[in-house]
Design a protein around this motif. Structure first.
Motif, PDB file in Angstrom:
ATOM      1  N   THR A   9      -4.140  -8.062  -6.455  1.00 35.95           N
ATOM      2  CA  THR A   9      -4.647  -6.785  -5.961  1.00 35.95           C
ATOM      3  C   THR A   9      -4.309  -6.536  -4.502  1.00 35.95           C
ATOM      4  N   GLU A  10      -3.972  -7.595  -3.775  1.00 35.12           N
ATOM      5  CA  GLU A  10      -3.607  -7.444  -2.360  1.00 35.12           C
ATOM      6  C   GLU A  10      -2.113  -7.167  -2.204  1.00 35.12           C
ATOM      7  N   GLU A  11      -1.302  -7.944  -2.895  1.00 37.25           N
ATOM      8  CA  GLU A  11       0.149  -7.783  -2.800  1.00 37.25           C
ATOM      9  C   GLU A  11       0.686  -6.757  -3.781  1.00 37.25           C
ATOM     10  N   LYS A  12      -0.175  -6.356  -4.753  1.00 40.25           N
ATOM     11  CA  LYS A  12       0.207  -5.388  -5.776  1.00 40.25           C
ATOM     12  C   LYS A  12       1.453  -5.852  -6.556  1.00 40.25           C
ATOM     13  N   LYS A  13       1.415  -7.111  -6.968  1.00 44.48           N
ATOM     14  CA  LYS A  13       2.530  -7.702  -7.691  1.00 44.48           C
ATOM     15  C   LYS A  13       2.072  -8.242  -9.041  1.00 44.48           C
ATOM     16  N   PHE A  14       2.969  -8.149 -10.022  1.00 42.97           N
ATOM     17  CA  PHE A  14       2.722  -8.676 -11.361  1.00 42.97           C
ATOM     18  C   PHE A  14       3.504  -9.968 -11.568  1.00 42.97           C
TER      19      PHE A  14
END
Length: 344
Positions: A225-230
């Protein structure tokens, strides 16, 4: 549609049932024991002494003491239309998922996102649950240390925080995190369900996406949720990998999978599930834990790990049972399993 489904089941199991007529419950290994004779969708209390579970889909919620087997009803003190999920919150209250109305002639509408809502039942059991005012598709994810929850609605995953005002729980600061259209291929646009926050990193949310041909492929993901990465841990293996309980070290996760039936396709592949341990690293390696589906008429599912990492609670069912249905809660001693797994 019902006739088509019946034909699919006959096709799936007609040639397989002759392989074995012995129930896996008749020959449990010594590291597995049966805790209840009914129930589904277990959740461990934080102290590992109790397990919360649903009687049946659209049923009551119960709590069982692991040491004694004593079962306590949790939702008998108020009228309701049945629940599909029950999870312990960080403060000991219970997050419920269920619809306001239930129609026995068309029951499955009470499980879809248009009707299923989230509620908080206070642990003193002195009142009916409080509605949080949001709908939820399938199961929500609940933090083990904070009052944070995440849930899917349609193809969007949301996150919020449960707060109390004058003793009444309410949802605040809730917002969408992402949609399935944001996912990388092949899962872009697939359906979503939340599962767990990483107990070692609350900014990491685990979920799974399912779709593909006939909807019988599922992939395990995390979202930072911080880096917005999957991160995709299944890596498009063409199998059904459904995220379940996470290990307390945050390094592995239980999944429901059909990897032992890789040659099966369609409905047959979807119904032949067992529980595996998946590494949450770049390898995504898996290790099979249960072998209920060695008899293709049975399956093991919905595994969750105790906070001390010692035990796994799970359910068994007939392979053709609807998703989520359980016929009893079992306990697997993970330490004993580690010692004996190579001797199988």
């Amino acid at each position: 549609m019902k006739k088509l489904f019946a034909l699919l089941l006959l096709f799936c199991f007609g040639n397989l049932s002759a392989q074995s007529d012995r129930s896996p419950m008749e020959d449990l290994p010594d590291y597995i024991s049966q805790l209840t004779q009914f129930g589904q969708r277990a959740d461990w209390s934080h102290d590992g002494e109790r397990i919360l579970f649903i009687e049946k889909t659209f049923g009551d919620v119960f709590e069982v003491e692991v040491a004694t087997g004593k079962i306590i009803p949790m939702t008998h003190h108020f009228f309701h239309e049945g629940f599909v999920r029950a999870l312990y919150l960080a403060n000991g209250d219970i997050l419920l998922s269920g619809a306001k109305n239930f129609n026995s002639e068309d029951p499955w509408k009470s499980r879809d996102a248009r009707n299923t809502e989230l509620w908080v039942l206070k642990k003193d059991l002195k009142s009916a649950p409080f509605a949080l005012g949001v709908h939820c598709k399938e199961g929500p994810a609940v933090s083990r240390s904070k009052m944070n929850i995440a849930w899917a609605l349609g193809t969007t995953i949301y996150q919020g925080e449960i707060d109390y005002e004058n003793g009444k729980p309410k949802l605040k600061n809730w917002k969408p995190l992402f949609t399935s259209g944001d996912l990388p291929s092949p899962a872009k646009g697939w359906d979503l369900e939340t599962q767990n926050f990483n107990p070692k990193n609350e900014k990491e949310l685990f979920f799974y996406a399912f779709g593909g041909q006939f909807g019988f492929q599922a992939e395990v993901f995390s979202y930072n949720t911080e880096e917005k990465k999957f991160v995709n841990f299944s890596k498009s293996k063409g199998t059904y990998d459904e995220a379940e309980g996470i290990f307390p070290d945050g390094l592995s996760m239980l999944i429901e999978s059909n990897r032992h039936r890789v040659n099966y396709k369609g409905m047959k592949e979807f119904l032949t599930l067992d529980l595996y341990k998946m590494k949450l690293d770049e390898t995504g390696d898996v290790e099979r834990i249960t072998f209920f589906n060695d008899n293709p008429e049975y399956k093991a599912s919905n595994g969750v790990v105790s906070d001390d990492g010692r035990y796994m609670a799970f359910q068994y069912a007939h392979a053709e049972d609807p998703a989520g249905k359980g016929r009893g809660i079992l306990i697997l001693d993970l330490q004993k399993w580690e010692k004996k797994k190579g001797k199988r």
